[in-house]
Design an enzyme around this catalytic site. Structure first.
Site, mmCIF file in Angstrom:
data_model
loop_
_atom_site.group_PDB
_atom_site.id
_atom_site.type_symbol
_atom_site.label_atom_id
_atom_site.label_comp_id
_atom_site.label_asym_id
_atom_site.label_seq_id
_atom_site.Cartn_x
_atom_site.Cartn_y
_atom_site.Cartn_z
ATOM 1 N N LYS A 1 25.038 -36.589 6.740
ATOM 2 C CA LYS A 1 26.092 -35.936 7.532
ATOM 3 C C LYS A 1 26.058 -34.451 7.196
ATOM 4 C CE LYS A 1 29.372 -37.099 10.463
ATOM 5 N NZ LYS A 1 29.449 -38.211 11.419
ATOM 6 N N ASP B 1 29.212 -34.665 16.266
ATOM 7 C CA ASP B 1 30.421 -35.273 15.700
ATOM 8 C C ASP B 1 31.565 -34.387 16.186
ATOM 9 O OD1 ASP B 1 31.401 -37.413 13.650
ATOM 10 O OD2 ASP B 1 32.411 -35.616 12.964
HETATM 11 P P1 NDP Z 1 35.490 -34.402 19.450
HETATM 12 O O1 NDP Z 1 35.401 -33.085 18.795
HETATM 13 O O2 NDP Z 1 34.852 -34.623 20.769
HETATM 14 O O3 NDP Z 1 37.032 -34.829 19.588
HETATM 15 C C1 NDP Z 1 37.848 -34.915 18.470
HETATM 16 C C2 NDP Z 1 39.263 -35.220 18.928
HETATM 17 O O4 NDP Z 1 40.079 -35.466 17.789
HETATM 18 C C3 NDP Z 1 39.899 -34.069 19.679
HETATM 19 O O5 NDP Z 1 40.847 -34.578 20.580
HETATM 20 C C4 NDP Z 1 40.578 -33.284 18.541
HETATM 21 O O6 NDP Z 1 41.660 -32.490 18.958
HETATM 22 C C5 NDP Z 1 41.075 -34.434 17.683
HETATM 23 N N1 NDP Z 1 41.156 -34.003 16.269
HETATM 24 C C6 NDP Z 1 40.172 -33.445 15.536
HETATM 25 N N2 NDP Z 1 40.620 -33.145 14.307
HETATM 26 C C7 NDP Z 1 41.914 -33.540 14.292
HETATM 27 C C8 NDP Z 1 42.921 -33.508 13.306
HETATM 28 N N3 NDP Z 1 42.686 -33.010 12.092
HETATM 29 N N4 NDP Z 1 44.136 -34.014 13.636
HETATM 30 C C9 NDP Z 1 44.393 -34.531 14.866
HETATM 31 N N5 NDP Z 1 43.464 -34.567 15.846
HETATM 32 C C10 NDP Z 1 42.248 -34.092 15.552
HETATM 33 O O7 NDP Z 1 34.936 -35.473 18.362
HETATM 34 P P2 NDP Z 1 34.440 -36.965 18.587
HETATM 35 O O8 NDP Z 1 35.215 -37.598 19.674
HETATM 36 O O9 NDP Z 1 32.971 -36.948 18.648
HETATM 37 O O10 NDP Z 1 34.814 -37.618 17.168
HETATM 38 C C11 NDP Z 1 36.069 -38.276 16.948
HETATM 39 C C12 NDP Z 1 35.934 -39.209 15.762
HETATM 40 O O11 NDP Z 1 34.907 -40.187 16.024
HETATM 41 C C13 NDP Z 1 35.545 -38.552 14.432
HETATM 42 O O12 NDP Z 1 36.154 -39.244 13.367
HETATM 43 C C14 NDP Z 1 34.037 -38.787 14.379
HETATM 44 O O13 NDP Z 1 33.534 -38.748 13.052
HETATM 45 C C15 NDP Z 1 33.956 -40.174 14.971
HETATM 46 N N6 NDP Z 1 32.652 -40.568 15.486
HETATM 47 C C16 NDP Z 1 32.044 -39.845 16.470
HETATM 48 C C17 NDP Z 1 30.819 -40.250 16.970
HETATM 49 C C18 NDP Z 1 30.171 -39.570 18.125
HETATM 50 O O14 NDP Z 1 29.179 -40.115 18.633
HETATM 51 N N7 NDP Z 1 30.661 -38.441 18.614
HETATM 52 C C19 NDP Z 1 30.110 -41.404 16.390
HETATM 53 C C20 NDP Z 1 30.880 -42.145 15.416
HETATM 54 C C21 NDP Z 1 32.083 -41.696 14.974
HETATM 55 P P3 NDP Z 1 41.472 -30.892 19.154
HETATM 56 O O15 NDP Z 1 40.820 -30.752 20.482
HETATM 57 O O16 NDP Z 1 42.867 -30.373 19.113
HETATM 58 O O17 NDP Z 1 40.642 -30.402 18.018
#
Ligand code: NDP
Length: 444
Positions: A124, A164
């Site tokens: 990561k 991510d």
């Molecule tokens: P994105 O950046 O596309 O979206 C993240 C979302 O979560 C946004 O809505 C963001 O809001 C919100 N967010 C981020 N940080 C916080 C926080 N500290 N508190 C509250 N809301 C928060 O990321 P992904 O959708 O790709 O990832 C989301 C999760 O899924 C993570 O845990 C990631 O590790 C996991 N994941 C992702 C994969 C992938 O293929 N993308 C694969 C496996 C797991 P804002 O816009 O306000 O920042």
């Protein structure tokens, strides 16, 4: 194995890395029994070797903002374990990123990648840089500067990063362009690429779709499915968007979505048309979820998570530790039947205990969100073959991988009373494969 001693040693050597301690503690507590059936593991101190990453890179990333000011961020790559394949795991760009968070994610990734049955090790990386609020040109300059350093440590047979939080198709494209220029080679060094230059169909959808495929397998064990079920989703990024899309396709109702400022609650359900608006809002205009409430005249709750709302299913899809013990008690009191994690480690240890005590279906991210890295693995295969598979072909492979992961969890996690402890199942299944490969490859 003396799990307490292993953990105490890690805490002493790596103080303040609390998320890393949390992830290790969860795994140790669930694999201890199985580990102790194999005295050969302890003879070579396998557990300590598995908990500590193979190596960690830290570097300064310097870039110029649109006003001509010079900005400095910290970049990282944690290469955790490569006994079953090249290092593989996403890059996270967010102001909260630090080494402890990336070490937890790389550790988890090792078990997750093992579960997928594809040949991928765990890693990561990322930076304490938030693309939100930056211009395209600033994001491009940052990505290029980040890759200037990262390119020294990765390669298609060494380490293959993906996206991510904060790293989507745009960021992957800029980083890929820079890698190609620096190394003068066109290879599958990153996954999550656009279709025009080696991406895989279904990769953007894979984590969200995969989570719902896993959820469907869990629901099947109770003789039910998603039709007519109401769902709470947190987040509104990549994972949350495609989780919502698949829920709608399978007849469920999505009541909430959120971002880091708050959540919206739509009592009529987020329809496909409204979801398209969210996708445009988030992916093109990069706006806030509160704008949905203004447009559709629904409730917006600032500074809160959606877990107090009543629904059948919860799908945390934003970030780690976003669902605590109180939230879990509220969900259970409101009659939730299943929680399936799209995000990594969104539920705190206390929340997990509440779900398991209530004997509801609970799937940890390590199993339920493995669809993303699985399709990344399929993207690597297509790049090596110099072929592109159809959506249907990739989607069918994804479904079959999620079904197999579910079966592995049931095999290793079923308790004497019939309740499936998916955390234990995922950890033991993921661990055994990595452990056997480590034993076979000797001590180094
Ligand atoms: P994105 O950046 O596309 O979206 C993240 C979302 O979560 C946004 O809505 C963001 O809001 C919100 N967010 C981020 N940080 C916080 C926080 N500290 N508190 C509250 N809301 C928060 O990321 P992904 O959708 O790709 O990832 C989301 C999760 O899924 C993570 O845990 C990631 O590790 C996991 N994941 C992702 C994969 C992938 O293929 N993308 C694969 C496996 C797991 P804002 O816009 O306000 O920042």
């Amino acid at each position: 194995m003396d799990a307490k001693k292993v953990l105490d040693d890690l805490k002493r050597r790596f103080p303040n890395e609390v998320e890393y301690h949390q992830a290790v503690e969860e795994v140790l507590s669930t694999i201890e029994e199985e580990y102790n059936k194999h005295p050969e593991f302890d003879k070579v101190n396998l557990i300590e070797r598995l908990c500590i990453p193979d190596r960690v890179f830290q570097f300064r990333v310097t870039w110029m903002d649109d006003k001509g000011n010079i900005q400095t961020n910290m970049g990282y790559r944690v290469q955790h374990n490569n006994v079953i394949g090249p290092y593989k795991g996403g890059l996270r760009f967010h102001s909260s990123v630090n080494l402890g968070i990336l070490k937890f994610l790389a550790f988890e990734q090792t078990f997750k990648n093992s579960l997928t049955t594809l040949p991928m090790g765990g890693a990561k990386g990322g930076a304490d840089f938030t693309p939100r609020g930056k211009s395209n040109a600033e994001v491009m300059r940052f990505c290029q500067s980040f890759m200037l350093e990262l390119s020294k440590h990765i390669g298609p047979d060494i380490d293959v990063p993906a996206g991510d939080i904060g790293v989507g198709g745009r960021e992957i494209g800029y980083m890929f362009g820079m890698y190609k220029k620096l190394r003068k080679e066109f290879t599958g060094v990153l996954t999550g690429k656009s279709m025009e230059f080696g991406g895989s169909l279904i990769r953007p959808e894979a984590t969200g779709y995969g989570n719902i495929y896993f959820l469907m397998e869990m629901l099947k064990t109770k003789g039910t499915d998603l039709k007519g079920k109401s769902c709470l989703i947190s987040g509104s990024g990549n994972v949350a968007q495609y989780t919502a899309e698949k829920v709608l396709e399978l007849g469920g109702k999505v009541l909430t979505m959120s971002d880091s400022n708050g959540y919206i609650y739509d009592p009529d359900g987020i329809t496909t048309e409204k979801l398209n608006y969210i996708m445009e809002l988030k992916n093109v205009y990069r706006g806030r979820i509160s704008e949905y409430a203004d447009k559709y005249g629904v409730k917006y709750v600032a500074g809160e998570k959606p877990w107090g709302e009543k629904a059948d299913i919860a799908l945390p899809s934003a970030t780690q530790n976003e669902l605590n013990g109180d939230h879990a008690r509220q969900l259970v009191a409101n009659g939730v039947i299943a929680v399936s994690e799209g995000a990594n480690m969104p539920s705190t240890p206390e929340a997990i205990e509440v779900f398991q005590d209530a004997k509801i279906l609970y799937a940890p991210g390590k199993a339920a969100n493995a669809g993303g890295v699985s399709v990344s693995g399929l993207e690597m295969s297509q790049n090596s073959l110099r072929l592109s598979w159809t959506s249907e072909e990739v989607d069918n492979r994804l479904k079959s991988i999620m079904k197999n992961i579910h079966e592995a969890c049931v095999k290793y996690g079923t308790q004497p009373d019939g309740y499936v402890n998916y955390v234990k199942g995922a950890n033991v299944a993921g661990f055994m494969k990595v452990a056997k490969a480590m034993m076979a490859q000797g001590i180094y």
